[in-house]
Write a protein that holds these residues in place. Structure first.
Motif, PDB file in Angstrom:
ATOM      1  N   LEU A  27       0.829  -1.211   0.000  1.00 43.43           N
ATOM      2  CA  LEU A  27       0.000   0.000   0.000  1.00 43.43           C
ATOM      3  C   LEU A  27       0.861   1.259   0.000  1.00 43.43           C
ATOM      4  N   LEU A  28       1.977   1.229   0.712  1.00 49.09           N
ATOM      5  CA  LEU A  28       2.868   2.397   0.728  1.00 49.09           C
ATOM      6  C   LEU A  28       3.562   2.577  -0.620  1.00 49.09           C
ATOM      7  N   ILE A  29       3.862   1.483  -1.311  1.00 45.39           N
ATOM      8  CA  ILE A  29       4.414   1.575  -2.662  1.00 45.39           C
ATOM      9  C   ILE A  29       3.386   2.220  -3.590  1.00 45.39           C
ATOM     10  N   VAL A  30       2.146   1.784  -3.496  1.00 46.98           N
ATOM     11  CA  VAL A  30       1.082   2.369  -4.318  1.00 46.98           C
ATOM     12  C   VAL A  30       0.921   3.852  -3.981  1.00 46.98           C
ATOM     13  N   ARG A  31       0.941   4.192  -2.702  1.00 48.12           N
ATOM     14  CA  ARG A  31       0.868   5.608  -2.292  1.00 48.12           C
ATOM     15  C   ARG A  31       1.971   6.407  -2.947  1.00 48.12           C
ATOM     16  N   ASP A  32       3.215   5.878  -2.887  1.00 46.56           N
ATOM     17  CA  ASP A  32       4.351   6.590  -3.489  1.00 46.56           C
ATOM     18  C   ASP A  32       4.221   6.691  -5.000  1.00 46.56           C
ATOM     19  N   PHE A  40      12.911   2.095  -8.759  1.00 41.52           N
ATOM     20  CA  PHE A  40      13.218   1.300  -7.576  1.00 41.52           C
ATOM     21  C   PHE A  40      13.877   2.160  -6.506  1.00 41.52           C
ATOM     22  N   GLY A  41      14.904   2.918  -6.878  1.00 40.09           N
ATOM     23  CA  GLY A  41      15.633   3.749  -5.921  1.00 40.09           C
ATOM     24  C   GLY A  41      14.757   4.800  -5.267  1.00 40.09           C
ATOM     25  N   GLU A  42      13.804   5.344  -6.018  1.00 37.66           N
ATOM     26  CA  GLU A  42      12.893   6.340  -5.436  1.00 37.66           C
ATOM     27  C   GLU A  42      12.008   5.704  -4.374  1.00 37.66           C
ATOM     28  N   PHE A  43      11.493   4.509  -4.677  1.00 39.39           N
ATOM     29  CA  PHE A  43      10.672   3.811  -3.684  1.00 39.39           C
ATOM     30  C   PHE A  43      11.501   3.472  -2.451  1.00 39.39           C
ATOM     31  N   GLN A  44      12.711   2.999  -2.678  1.00 41.87           N
ATOM     32  CA  GLN A  44      13.534   2.593  -1.543  1.00 41.87           C
ATOM     33  C   GLN A  44      13.894   3.785  -0.662  1.00 41.87           C
ATOM     34  N   ARG A  45      14.266   4.910  -1.269  1.00 41.49           N
ATOM     35  CA  ARG A  45      14.600   6.102  -0.480  1.00 41.49           C
ATOM     36  C   ARG A  45      13.397   6.590   0.318  1.00 41.49           C
ATOM     37  N   SER A  46      12.251   6.605  -0.308  1.00 37.76           N
ATOM     38  CA  SER A  46      11.053   7.105   0.359  1.00 37.76           C
ATOM     39  C   SER A  46      10.629   6.204   1.512  1.00 37.76           C
ATOM     40  N   LEU A  47      10.686   4.893   1.286  1.00 40.19           N
ATOM     41  CA  LEU A  47      10.155   3.942   2.261  1.00 40.19           C
ATOM     42  C   LEU A  47      11.181   3.444   3.268  1.00 40.19           C
ATOM     43  N   GLY A  48      12.459   3.448   2.886  1.00 36.89           N
ATOM     44  CA  GLY A  48      13.488   2.908   3.755  1.00 36.89           C
ATOM     45  C   GLY A  48      13.372   1.401   3.931  1.00 36.89           C
ATOM     46  N   ALA A  50      14.043  -2.636   2.966  1.00 39.46           N
ATOM     47  CA  ALA A  50      15.149  -3.447   2.467  1.00 39.46           C
ATOM     48  C   ALA A  50      14.912  -3.776   0.992  1.00 39.46           C
ATOM     49  N   LYS A  51      15.997  -3.861   0.239  1.00 38.29           N
ATOM     50  CA  LYS A  51      15.901  -4.102  -1.204  1.00 38.29           C
ATOM     51  C   LYS A  51      15.174  -5.403  -1.524  1.00 38.29           C
ATOM     52  N   ASN A  52      15.448  -6.458  -0.757  1.00 38.48           N
ATOM     53  CA  ASN A  52      14.795  -7.743  -1.051  1.00 38.48           C
ATOM     54  C   ASN A  52      13.284  -7.673  -0.834  1.00 38.48           C
ATOM     55  N   ILE A  53      12.857  -6.956   0.189  1.00 40.46           N
ATOM     56  CA  ILE A  53      11.426  -6.807   0.447  1.00 40.46           C
ATOM     57  C   ILE A  53      10.783  -5.970  -0.649  1.00 40.46           C
ATOM     58  N   LEU A  54      11.431  -4.875  -1.018  1.00 39.02           N
ATOM     59  CA  LEU A  54      10.908  -4.022  -2.075  1.00 39.02           C
ATOM     60  C   LEU A  54      10.815  -4.779  -3.396  1.00 39.02           C
ATOM     61  N   THR A  55      11.847  -5.544  -3.712  1.00 36.18           N
ATOM     62  CA  THR A  55      11.844  -6.335  -4.947  1.00 36.18           C
ATOM     63  C   THR A  55      10.661  -7.290  -4.970  1.00 36.18           C
ATOM     64  N   THR A  56      10.444  -7.987  -3.871  1.00 35.81           N
ATOM     65  CA  THR A  56       9.330  -8.942  -3.786  1.00 35.81           C
ATOM     66  C   THR A  56       7.995  -8.236  -3.932  1.00 35.81           C
ATOM     67  N   TYR A  78      17.308   1.537 -17.324  1.00 33.83           N
ATOM     68  CA  TYR A  78      16.511   1.254 -16.132  1.00 33.83           C
ATOM     69  C   TYR A  78      15.066   0.930 -16.489  1.00 33.83           C
ATOM     70  N   ARG A  79      14.363   0.368 -15.520  1.00 28.41           N
ATOM     71  CA  ARG A  79      12.932   0.108 -15.633  1.00 28.41           C
ATOM     72  C   ARG A  79      12.211   1.046 -14.666  1.00 28.41           C
ATOM     73  N   GLU A  80      11.011   1.365 -14.985  1.00 27.45           N
ATOM     74  CA  GLU A  80      10.181   2.171 -14.107  1.00 27.45           C
ATOM     75  C   GLU A  80       8.881   1.417 -13.829  1.00 27.45           C
ATOM     76  N   TYR A  81       8.250   1.791 -12.724  1.00 26.33           N
ATOM     77  CA  TYR A  81       6.987   1.177 -12.323  1.00 26.33           C
ATOM     78  C   TYR A  81       5.897   2.234 -12.408  1.00 26.33           C
ATOM     79  N   VAL A  82       4.870   1.922 -13.167  1.00 26.53           N
ATOM     80  CA  VAL A  82       3.751   2.854 -13.331  1.00 26.53           C
ATOM     81  C   VAL A  82       2.460   2.160 -12.942  1.00 26.53           C
TER      82      VAL A  82
END
Length: 150
Positions: A27-32, A40-48, A50-56, A78-82
């Motif tokens: 839900l926080l990924i969708v919010r972002d 990926f890096g934008e989501f990780q910076r915003s959410l803090g 772990a990379k493995n959790i974000l990837t999953t 790079y790839r982006e998520y929309v």
């Protein structure tokens, strides 16, 4: 590892929705994503997170049709998520969670982020649930009709 209970074949729309979203990180990924994050890096910076959790979580959201992985808009490797149309349809859910949080988890004068209309810069009205005839309805005005009853 304990396997997660699945609800993807439940006759309850709430259970299927929770199954599709999975957890708070999703839900926080969708919010972002609504806030403009795409990489990926934008989501990780915003959410803090772990990379493995974000990837999953990103893979799950893509597999579920909530996000799409697309080539980067700048032409890089790079790839982006929309958000897909299915993901964009979560906007009222995110707004409802935001408004519920504002009402129940902040003191009256406590500062917090606000969602405002781009056109006028004003806060949004509180979401309301309405019957087909336009009446406001609450839990006492509704009932669940089970699939087997319909």
């Amino acid at each position: 590892m304990v396997s997660r209970t699945r609800f993807d074949d439940s006759d309850c729309p709430v259970a299927r929705s929770v199954d599709a979203i999975g957890d708070w990180w999703s839900l926080l990924i969708v919010r972002d994503a609504f806030d403009g994050s795409r990489r990926f890096g934008e989501f990780q910076r915003s959410l803090g997170v772990a990379k493995n959790i974000l990837t999953t979580r990103l893979r799950t959201l893509v597999a579920g049709g909530v996000l799409a992985s697309v080539p980067a808009s700048d032409g890089s490797a790079y790839r982006e998520y929309v958000l897909t149309p299915k993901g964009e349809a979560l906007f009222p859910v995110i707004v409802a969670l935001r408004q519920w949080g504002e009402q129940h988890f902040f003191a009256p004068d406590e500062p917090h982020s606000e969602l405002v209309d781009r056109r006028g810069g004003h806060r949004l009205r509180v979401l309301e649930v309405r019957a087909e005839d336009g009446r406001r309805v609450g839990p006492e005005d509704t009932t669940v009709q089970k699939a087997s009853e319909g």
